[in-house]
Design an enzyme around this catalytic site. Structure first.
Site, PDB file in Angstrom:
ATOM      1  N   ASP A 235       0.792  -1.233   0.000  1.00 20.87           N
ATOM      2  CA  ASP A 235       0.000   0.000   0.000  1.00 20.87           C
ATOM      3  C   ASP A 235       0.819   1.274   0.000  1.00 20.87           C
ATOM      4  O   ASP A 235       0.357   2.326   0.450  1.00 20.87           O
ATOM      5  CB  ASP A 235      -0.895  -0.011   1.242  1.00 20.87           C
ATOM      6  CG  ASP A 235      -0.087  -0.227   2.513  1.00 20.87           C
ATOM      7  OD1 ASP A 235       1.127   0.044   2.507  1.00 20.87           O
ATOM      8  OD2 ASP A 235      -0.671  -0.664   3.520  1.00 20.87           O
TER       9      ASP A 235
ATOM     10  N   GLU B 227       0.064  -9.121  -0.926  1.00 23.21           N
ATOM     11  CA  GLU B 227      -0.618  -8.554   0.251  1.00 23.21           C
ATOM     12  C   GLU B 227      -1.825  -7.709  -0.203  1.00 23.21           C
ATOM     13  O   GLU B 227      -1.982  -6.544   0.152  1.00 23.21           O
ATOM     14  CB  GLU B 227       0.333  -7.721   1.129  1.00 23.21           C
ATOM     15  CG  GLU B 227      -0.197  -7.510   2.534  1.00 23.21           C
ATOM     16  CD  GLU B 227       0.725  -6.647   3.395  1.00 23.21           C
ATOM     17  OE1 GLU B 227       0.577  -5.425   3.399  1.00 23.21           O
ATOM     18  OE2 GLU B 227       1.585  -7.231   4.093  1.00 23.21           O
TER      19      GLU B 227
ATOM     20  N   GLU C 269      -2.279   5.150   2.677  1.00 18.11           N
ATOM     21  CA  GLU C 269      -2.146   3.742   2.292  1.00 18.11           C
ATOM     22  C   GLU C 269      -3.474   3.116   1.849  1.00 18.11           C
ATOM     23  O   GLU C 269      -3.497   2.272   0.956  1.00 18.11           O
ATOM     24  CB  GLU C 269      -1.551   2.929   3.452  1.00 18.11           C
ATOM     25  CG  GLU C 269      -0.090   3.217   3.729  1.00 18.11           C
ATOM     26  CD  GLU C 269       0.160   4.428   4.613  1.00 18.11           C
ATOM     27  OE1 GLU C 269      -0.827   5.089   5.020  1.00 18.11           O
ATOM     28  OE2 GLU C 269       1.331   4.727   4.896  1.00 18.11           O
TER      29      GLU C 269
ATOM     30  N   HIS D 194       5.244   5.796  12.834  1.00 17.02           N
ATOM     31  CA  HIS D 194       5.572   6.622  11.668  1.00 17.02           C
ATOM     32  C   HIS D 194       4.364   7.103  10.891  1.00 17.02           C
ATOM     33  O   HIS D 194       4.508   7.901   9.968  1.00 17.02           O
ATOM     34  CB  HIS D 194       6.488   5.848  10.719  1.00 17.02           C
ATOM     35  CG  HIS D 194       5.827   4.667  10.072  1.00 17.02           C
ATOM     36  ND1 HIS D 194       5.045   4.781   8.950  1.00 17.02           N
ATOM     37  CD2 HIS D 194       5.812   3.356  10.406  1.00 17.02           C
ATOM     38  CE1 HIS D 194       4.594   3.584   8.617  1.00 17.02           C
ATOM     39  NE2 HIS D 194       5.047   2.699   9.491  1.00 17.02           N
TER      40      HIS D 194
ATOM     41  N   ARG E 230       1.513   8.733   8.845  1.00 14.80           N
ATOM     42  CA  ARG E 230       1.281  10.144   8.483  1.00 14.80           C
ATOM     43  C   ARG E 230       0.102  10.742   9.229  1.00 14.80           C
ATOM     44  O   ARG E 230       0.128  11.912   9.608  1.00 14.80           O
ATOM     45  CB  ARG E 230       1.023  10.248   6.980  1.00 14.80           C
ATOM     46  CG  ARG E 230       2.270  10.498   6.190  1.00 14.80           C
ATOM     47  CD  ARG E 230       1.944  10.693   4.716  1.00 14.80           C
ATOM     48  NE  ARG E 230       3.045  11.314   4.016  1.00 14.80           N
ATOM     49  CZ  ARG E 230       4.185  10.700   3.713  1.00 14.80           C
ATOM     50  NH1 ARG E 230       4.384   9.449   4.075  1.00 14.80           N
ATOM     51  NH2 ARG E 230       5.141  11.344   3.077  1.00 14.80           N
TER      52      ARG E 230
ATOM     53  N   HIS F 152      11.938   6.214  13.452  1.00 15.12           N
ATOM     54  CA  HIS F 152      11.840   6.308  11.991  1.00 15.12           C
ATOM     55  C   HIS F 152      12.547   7.581  11.512  1.00 15.12           C
ATOM     56  O   HIS F 152      12.523   8.604  12.196  1.00 15.12           O
ATOM     57  CB  HIS F 152      10.354   6.351  11.624  1.00 15.12           C
ATOM     58  CG  HIS F 152      10.055   6.095  10.175  1.00 15.12           C
ATOM     59  ND1 HIS F 152      10.296   7.025   9.198  1.00 15.12           N
ATOM     60  CD2 HIS F 152       9.520   5.018   9.539  1.00 15.12           C
ATOM     61  CE1 HIS F 152       9.918   6.543   8.024  1.00 15.12           C
ATOM     62  NE2 HIS F 152       9.445   5.320   8.202  1.00 15.12           N
TER      63      HIS F 152
HETATM   64  C1  UD1 Z   1       6.444   5.093   3.927  1.00 15.21           C
HETATM   65  C2  UD1 Z   1       5.112   4.652   3.328  1.00 15.21           C
HETATM   66  C3  UD1 Z   1       4.267   3.926   4.368  1.00 15.21           C
HETATM   67  C4  UD1 Z   1       5.052   2.813   5.032  1.00 15.21           C
HETATM   68  C5  UD1 Z   1       6.352   3.380   5.600  1.00 15.21           C
HETATM   69  C6  UD1 Z   1       7.194   2.276   6.192  1.00 15.21           C
HETATM   70  C7  UD1 Z   1       3.981   6.007   1.620  1.00 15.21           C
HETATM   71  C8  UD1 Z   1       3.199   7.235   1.353  1.00 15.21           C
HETATM   72  N1  UD1 Z   1       4.365   5.817   2.903  1.00 15.21           N
HETATM   73  O1  UD1 Z   1       6.175   6.113   4.903  1.00 15.21           O
HETATM   74  O2  UD1 Z   1       3.121   3.377   3.740  1.00 15.21           O
HETATM   75  O3  UD1 Z   1       4.264   2.280   6.080  1.00 15.21           O
HETATM   76  O4  UD1 Z   1       7.093   3.996   4.541  1.00 15.21           O
HETATM   77  O5  UD1 Z   1       8.215   2.781   6.993  1.00 15.21           O
HETATM   78  O6  UD1 Z   1       4.270   5.253   0.720  1.00 15.21           O
HETATM   79  N2  UD1 Z   1      13.612   8.930   5.208  1.00 15.21           N
HETATM   80  C9  UD1 Z   1      14.986   8.904   5.293  1.00 15.21           C
HETATM   81  N3  UD1 Z   1      15.621   7.701   5.084  1.00 15.21           N
HETATM   82  C10 UD1 Z   1      14.965   6.552   4.825  1.00 15.21           C
HETATM   83  C11 UD1 Z   1      13.558   6.590   4.771  1.00 15.21           C
HETATM   84  C12 UD1 Z   1      12.898   7.782   4.957  1.00 15.21           C
HETATM   85  O7  UD1 Z   1      15.631   9.909   5.537  1.00 15.21           O
HETATM   86  O8  UD1 Z   1      15.605   5.511   4.641  1.00 15.21           O
HETATM   87  C13 UD1 Z   1      12.907  10.232   5.406  1.00 15.21           C
HETATM   88  C14 UD1 Z   1      13.056  11.154   4.174  1.00 15.21           C
HETATM   89  O9  UD1 Z   1      13.119  12.478   4.626  1.00 15.21           O
HETATM   90  C15 UD1 Z   1      11.763  10.888   3.418  1.00 15.21           C
HETATM   91  C16 UD1 Z   1      10.801  10.774   4.596  1.00 15.21           C
HETATM   92  O10 UD1 Z   1      11.521  10.022   5.563  1.00 15.21           O
HETATM   93  O11 UD1 Z   1      11.417  11.913   2.508  1.00 15.21           O
HETATM   94  C17 UD1 Z   1       9.469  10.152   4.293  1.00 15.21           C
HETATM   95  O12 UD1 Z   1       9.605   8.927   3.596  1.00 15.21           O
HETATM   96  P1  UD1 Z   1       8.305   8.341   2.814  1.00 15.21           P
HETATM   97  O13 UD1 Z   1       8.691   7.040   2.192  1.00 15.21           O
HETATM   98  O14 UD1 Z   1       7.717   9.382   1.921  1.00 15.21           O
HETATM   99  O15 UD1 Z   1       7.244   8.127   3.962  1.00 15.21           O
HETATM  100  P2  UD1 Z   1       7.261   7.224   5.256  1.00 15.21           P
HETATM  101  O16 UD1 Z   1       6.694   8.041   6.352  1.00 15.21           O
HETATM  102  O17 UD1 Z   1       8.598   6.620   5.428  1.00 15.21           O
HETATM  103  N1  UDP Z   2      11.638  -3.000  11.397  1.00 13.65           N
HETATM  104  C1  UDP Z   2      13.033  -3.021  11.284  1.00 13.65           C
HETATM  105  N2  UDP Z   2      13.757  -2.119  12.008  1.00 13.65           N
HETATM  106  C2  UDP Z   2      13.186  -1.196  12.839  1.00 13.65           C
HETATM  107  C3  UDP Z   2      11.762  -1.164  12.917  1.00 13.65           C
HETATM  108  C4  UDP Z   2      11.033  -2.074  12.188  1.00 13.65           C
HETATM  109  O1  UDP Z   2      13.589  -3.839  10.555  1.00 13.65           O
HETATM  110  O2  UDP Z   2      13.915  -0.416  13.480  1.00 13.65           O
HETATM  111  C5  UDP Z   2      10.849  -3.960  10.583  1.00 13.65           C
HETATM  112  C6  UDP Z   2       9.770  -4.731  11.316  1.00 13.65           C
HETATM  113  O3  UDP Z   2      10.257  -5.973  11.783  1.00 13.65           O
HETATM  114  C7  UDP Z   2       8.704  -4.916  10.229  1.00 13.65           C
HETATM  115  C8  UDP Z   2       8.872  -3.704   9.348  1.00 13.65           C
HETATM  116  O4  UDP Z   2      10.142  -3.156   9.636  1.00 13.65           O
HETATM  117  O5  UDP Z   2       8.960  -6.066   9.430  1.00 13.65           O
HETATM  118  C9  UDP Z   2       7.792  -2.684   9.611  1.00 13.65           C
HETATM  119  O6  UDP Z   2       8.109  -1.482   8.959  1.00 13.65           O
HETATM  120  P1  UDP Z   2       7.359  -0.117   9.230  1.00 13.65           P
HETATM  121  O7  UDP Z   2       6.773  -0.136  10.600  1.00 13.65           O
HETATM  122  O8  UDP Z   2       8.322   0.969   8.888  1.00 13.65           O
HETATM  123  O9  UDP Z   2       6.234  -0.088   8.105  1.00 13.65           O
HETATM  124  P2  UDP Z   2       4.740  -0.686   8.023  1.00 13.65           P
HETATM  125  O10 UDP Z   2       4.795  -2.145   8.283  1.00 13.65           O
HETATM  126  O11 UDP Z   2       3.905   0.072   9.000  1.00 13.65           O
HETATM  127  O12 UDP Z   2       4.330  -0.364   6.612  1.00 13.65           O
END
Ligand code: UD1
Ligand code: UDP
Length: 371
Positions: free
Chosen positions: A96, A118, A132, A212, A214, A245
């Site tokens: 998602d 999924e 999502e 994390h 939104r 995060h």
């Molecule tokens: C994203 C997904 C969410 C998922 C989550 C898992 C969307 C809209 N959101 O949310 O569905 O549950 O990932 O964690 O698809 N950033 C870093 N380094 C990283 C990752 C993120 O610096 O390795 C920072 C960056 O500033 C980036 C921001 O986080 O722009 C947001 O990342 P983004 O993927 O847009 O949204 P998430 O909140 O991570």
């Molecule tokens: N996870 C990880 N390191 C962390 C936190 C979570 O590897 O510090 C793993 C966790 O075991 C799970 C996945 O990341 O498999 C969940 O990711 P996240 O919560 O970012 O996204 P969501 O599942 O909500 O989309």
């Protein structure tokens, strides 16, 4: 030979696609290539390293705090080049995220069949989880083959008049990843676990926290932090460990509000094996994560979910998960309850496997072979 392109971009997609990639690459009938959008960067690379996945295409799209529209448009433009180059007959996306929905849309525009891993999770509230719920619904609209983790998710698709022949109930690949990693995690001794042992007193009960979403940015995170502080101050005999995060909308408020509480340990996102190891060491998990709600029942760890609704009702029904939203007193009361009411705690920590038995990837590949 069928050209299959597997595309993912975030940490959880990578964890859940990794075991599938492994099986696909071993299947001689397919020519499989891997594309990462790198919607996440560091958090994705941690997973690629652990599962030894080398992408054929890396779109390298992460930019600090980019908007959803910037990210979406860049994915659409960049994935188009990959589709043109590799000419897949099937594109596999997961779950998602913005990566999933935009890659599905780009593939649809090019007339390429889509398999959705999924598939069928629903809250039917477009704002929870946001965005999502929209991403997964839009992905379903253009998907040819729906790989539903449970019968609940299959039934959601049937309600939307998806053809039963296009749905396969497979279990969730997150369990494949978890079981595959179990041996490598059992006696984990790496840099991260050593550092955690230095700063955290593992003789105390551990509360593990992640967050994390939104829809929780802003006031939601302020409430969550206030709740965690209260739990920590009133229970000096526990340790709270919180791998934060990297999203600045999470990292900044969490650091500012919880940076100086002696029994709250803010750490960087952990690699997958270290995180699974830490889940195993924990007494209770407090999270808004989707994937952790699926892993926790298999590990027998009670979870307080900081959301008002969940697309994963199986764990709630199994009794492992309680929804607490982002109301401060609700989070504090339920956490204190589980710290003091041992009977309740024990009934929640019975092992369940509502999300599968570790054979989801084999089932998915068998279905694709039969097409
Ligand atoms: C994203 C997904 C969410 C998922 C989550 C898992 C969307 C809209 N959101 O949310 O569905 O549950 O990932 O964690 O698809 N950033 C870093 N380094 C990283 C990752 C993120 O610096 O390795 C920072 C960056 O500033 C980036 C921001 O986080 O722009 C947001 O990342 P983004 O993927 O847009 O949204 P998430 O909140 O991570
Ligand atoms: N996870 C990880 N390191 C962390 C936190 C979570 O590897 O510090 C793993 C966790 O075991 C799970 C996945 O990341 O498999 C969940 O990711 P996240 O919560 O970012 O996204 P969501 O599942 O909500 O989309």
């Amino acid at each position: 030979m069928k050209n299959i392109l597997v595309v993912f971009g975030t940490r959880p997609e990578a964890i859940k696609m990794a075991p599938l990639v492994k099986v696909l690459l071993k299947t001689p009938e397919f020519k499989t290539k891997i594309c990462v959008t790198a919607q996440h960067r560091e958090m994705l690379d941690q997973v690629l390293d652990f599962f030894c996945i080398k992408p054929d295409y890396d779109l390298n799209l992460m930019k600090p705090n980019q908007t959803l529209n910037q990210l979406s448009s860049r994915i659409l433009t960049e994935i188009d080049e990959v589709l043109k180059d590799f000419k897949p007959e099937l594109v596999l996306v997961h779950g998602d995220t913005t990566t999933s929905s935009m890659v599905a849309l780009a593939s649809f525009h090019r007339g390429i069949k889509i398999g959705h891993i999924e598939a069928g999770l629903r809250t039917n509230n477009l704002y929870a989880p946001y965005p999502e719920e929209f991403n997964r619904q839009v992905t379903s609209k253009v998907t040819s083959w729906h790989f539903a983790p449970t019968t609940v998710s299959r039934d959601n698709l049937l309600t939307e008049r998806v053809s039963p022949d296009s749905i396969s109930v497979t279990g969730n690949t997150v369990i494949d990843a978890l079981l595959e990693s179990a041996n490598r995690v059992a006696n984990l001794d790496n840099e991260e676990s050593s550092k955690l042992k230095e700063i955290v007193d593992f003789n105390k009960r551990i509360l593990l926290v992640t967050g994390h979403r939104r829809e929780n940015h802003g006031q939601g995170f302020i409430n969550i932090c206030a709740a965690l502080k209260e739990i920590a101050v009133h229970n000096p005999n526990i340790e709270i460990v919180y791998p934060v995060h990297l999203n600045p909308n999470v990292l900044n408020p969490v650091k500012a509000l919880l940076g100086n509480v002696s029994n709250i340990h803010l750490v960087k996102p952990l690699s997958y094996p270290s995180f699974v190891w830490l889940m195993n060491q924990s007494y209770l998990i407090i999270t808004d994560s989707g994937g952790i709600q699926e892993e926790a029942p298999s590990l027998g760890k009670p979870v307080l979910v900081m959301r008002d609704t969940t697309e994963r009702p199986e764990a709630v029904e199994a009794g492992t998960v309680i929804l607490v939203g982002t109301d401060k007193s609700e989070i504090v009361n339920e956490a204190n309850n589980l710290l003091t009411d041992i009977k309740k705690y024990e009934s929640m920590s019975a092992l369940h496997n509502p999300y599968g038995d570790g054979t989801a990837c084999k089932r998915i590949v068998k279905f694709i072979k039969s097409l």
